[in-house]
Scaffold this motif. Structure first.
Motif, PDB file in Angstrom:
ATOM      1  N   ALA A 280       0.870  -1.181   0.000  1.00 25.90           N
ATOM      2  CA  ALA A 280       0.000   0.000   0.000  1.00 25.90           C
ATOM      3  C   ALA A 280       0.904   1.228   0.000  1.00 25.90           C
ATOM      4  N   GLY A 281       0.357   2.379   0.414  1.00 24.84           N
ATOM      5  CA  GLY A 281       1.176   3.577   0.481  1.00 24.84           C
ATOM      6  C   GLY A 281       1.298   4.296  -0.853  1.00 24.84           C
TER       7      GLY A 281
ATOM      8  N   GLY B 184       0.511  -3.674  -5.396  1.00 28.02           N
ATOM      9  CA  GLY B 184       0.228  -4.845  -6.220  1.00 28.02           C
ATOM     10  C   GLY B 184       1.389  -5.238  -7.113  1.00 28.02           C
ATOM     11  N   CYS B 185       2.460  -4.425  -7.133  1.00 25.40           N
ATOM     12  CA  CYS B 185       3.650  -4.751  -7.922  1.00 25.40           C
ATOM     13  C   CYS B 185       4.674  -5.487  -7.066  1.00 25.40           C
TER      14      CYS B 185
ATOM     15  N   ARG C  95      -9.788  -0.841  -6.331  1.00 19.08           N
ATOM     16  CA  ARG C  95      -9.559  -0.271  -5.009  1.00 19.08           C
ATOM     17  C   ARG C  95      -9.370  -1.377  -3.963  1.00 19.08           C
ATOM     18  N   LYS C  96     -10.160  -2.450  -4.083  1.00 17.15           N
ATOM     19  CA  LYS C  96     -10.044  -3.556  -3.133  1.00 17.15           C
ATOM     20  C   LYS C  96      -8.697  -4.259  -3.258  1.00 17.15           C
TER      21      LYS C  96
ATOM     22  N   GLY D  56      -5.759  -0.959  -3.026  1.00 15.45           N
ATOM     23  CA  GLY D  56      -5.845  -0.022  -1.926  1.00 15.45           C
ATOM     24  C   GLY D  56      -5.910   1.429  -2.335  1.00 15.45           C
ATOM     25  N   MET D  57      -6.183   1.688  -3.613  1.00 12.71           N
ATOM     26  CA  MET D  57      -6.301   3.066  -4.094  1.00 12.71           C
ATOM     27  C   MET D  57      -7.185   3.082  -5.317  1.00 12.71           C
ATOM     28  N   SER D  58      -7.614   4.274  -5.723  1.00 13.90           N
ATOM     29  CA  SER D  58      -8.447   4.407  -6.914  1.00 13.90           C
ATOM     30  C   SER D  58      -7.593   4.290  -8.168  1.00 13.90           C
TER      31      SER D  58
END
Length: 235
Positions: A60-61, A81-82, A225-226, A229-231
């Motif tokens: 995240a972050g 996600g990377c 987003r799920k 963790g971001m748009s």
């Protein structure tokens, strides 16, 4: 699985570079791995050469993390996600300018000598898509934040060993077209993310990304987003 912060280990070097301890740390000397979660606000930092290779998952972050590439910051960016592989013996530079939230899995170098995909650990592999590696990492984190128990510890150890085995195996030979998928799957989401990574300067509209995934823009926003963790409009 006690933490290992002996002088000269990957973990002690990263602690010195970031100036703080990891949020979570566990390891198995018998199985040759150490897993940590690092979470803090940071600008830029240099990571000295590490004795063992590291498999890193961006949890995240900050969504636009870059690495130093020859004479400037990379055009390619890492987003939640990377995955990234940092080889042993190579100094690296990092631009975050925000919250760093990653999980690192260090694997003892002597284990790589018998690994069929050892060549992939000889160079920096930055911000690539790895749906299974990310899913395993997130599952390990979910268990680590659950109430402790002997059964949980056994399960976590098995999951990290599975992540290590996946990492050592290297990329599968089958192409995406050879893998059966449902109407929507993690593979499709990572396919879209990979397209963005390959053309970071291009305009990637929400409608275009949703069309690539084969779902409506509103549904794409929810699943992205799920997962990340971001748009998606913040990529």
């Amino acid at each position: 699985m006690p933490p290992r912060n002996k002088v000269g280990t990957n973990e002690s070097i990263i602690i010195d570079a970031l100036g703080r301890m990891p949020d979570i740390q566990l390891g198995s000397d018998d199985d040759g791995w150490q897993l940590c979660r690092w979470r803090q606000f940071v600008g830029t930092y240099t990571l000295p050469a590490l004795p063992d290779p590291v498999f890193t998952v961006h949890i995240a972050g900050k969504p636009q993390v870059k690495t130093w590439d020859r004479d400037g910051w990379s055009e390619l960016s890492s987003m939640p996600g990377c995955a990234t592989i940092v080889p042993s013996g190579q100094e690296t530079g990092w631009l975050v300018d925000g919250e760093l939230d990653v999980v690192t899995l260090s694997v003892s170098s002597h284990i790589l000598k018998a690994a069929p995909a050892a060549d992939q650990f000889r160079r920096l592999r930055f911000a690539f898509t790895d749906p299974l590696g990310v899913a395993l990492t997130r599952q390990v984190l979910a268990e680590l934040y659950a109430p402790p128990s002997p059964a949980r510890d056994i399960y976590v150890g098995a999951m990290v060993n599975a992540l290590k085995a996946h990492m050592l195996r290297g990329p599968i030979s089958a192409s995406g077209d050879d893998i059966p998928t449902a109407a929507f799957s993690a593979y499709r989401l990572h396919h879209v993310m990979n397209a963005v990574q390959q053309r970071p300067q291009a305009s990637h509209s929400l409608e275009e990304m949703a069309a690539q995934a084969g779902i409506t823009p509103s549904h794409f926003c929810r699943v992205f987003r799920k997962a990340a963790g971001m748009s998606p409009i913040n990529m």
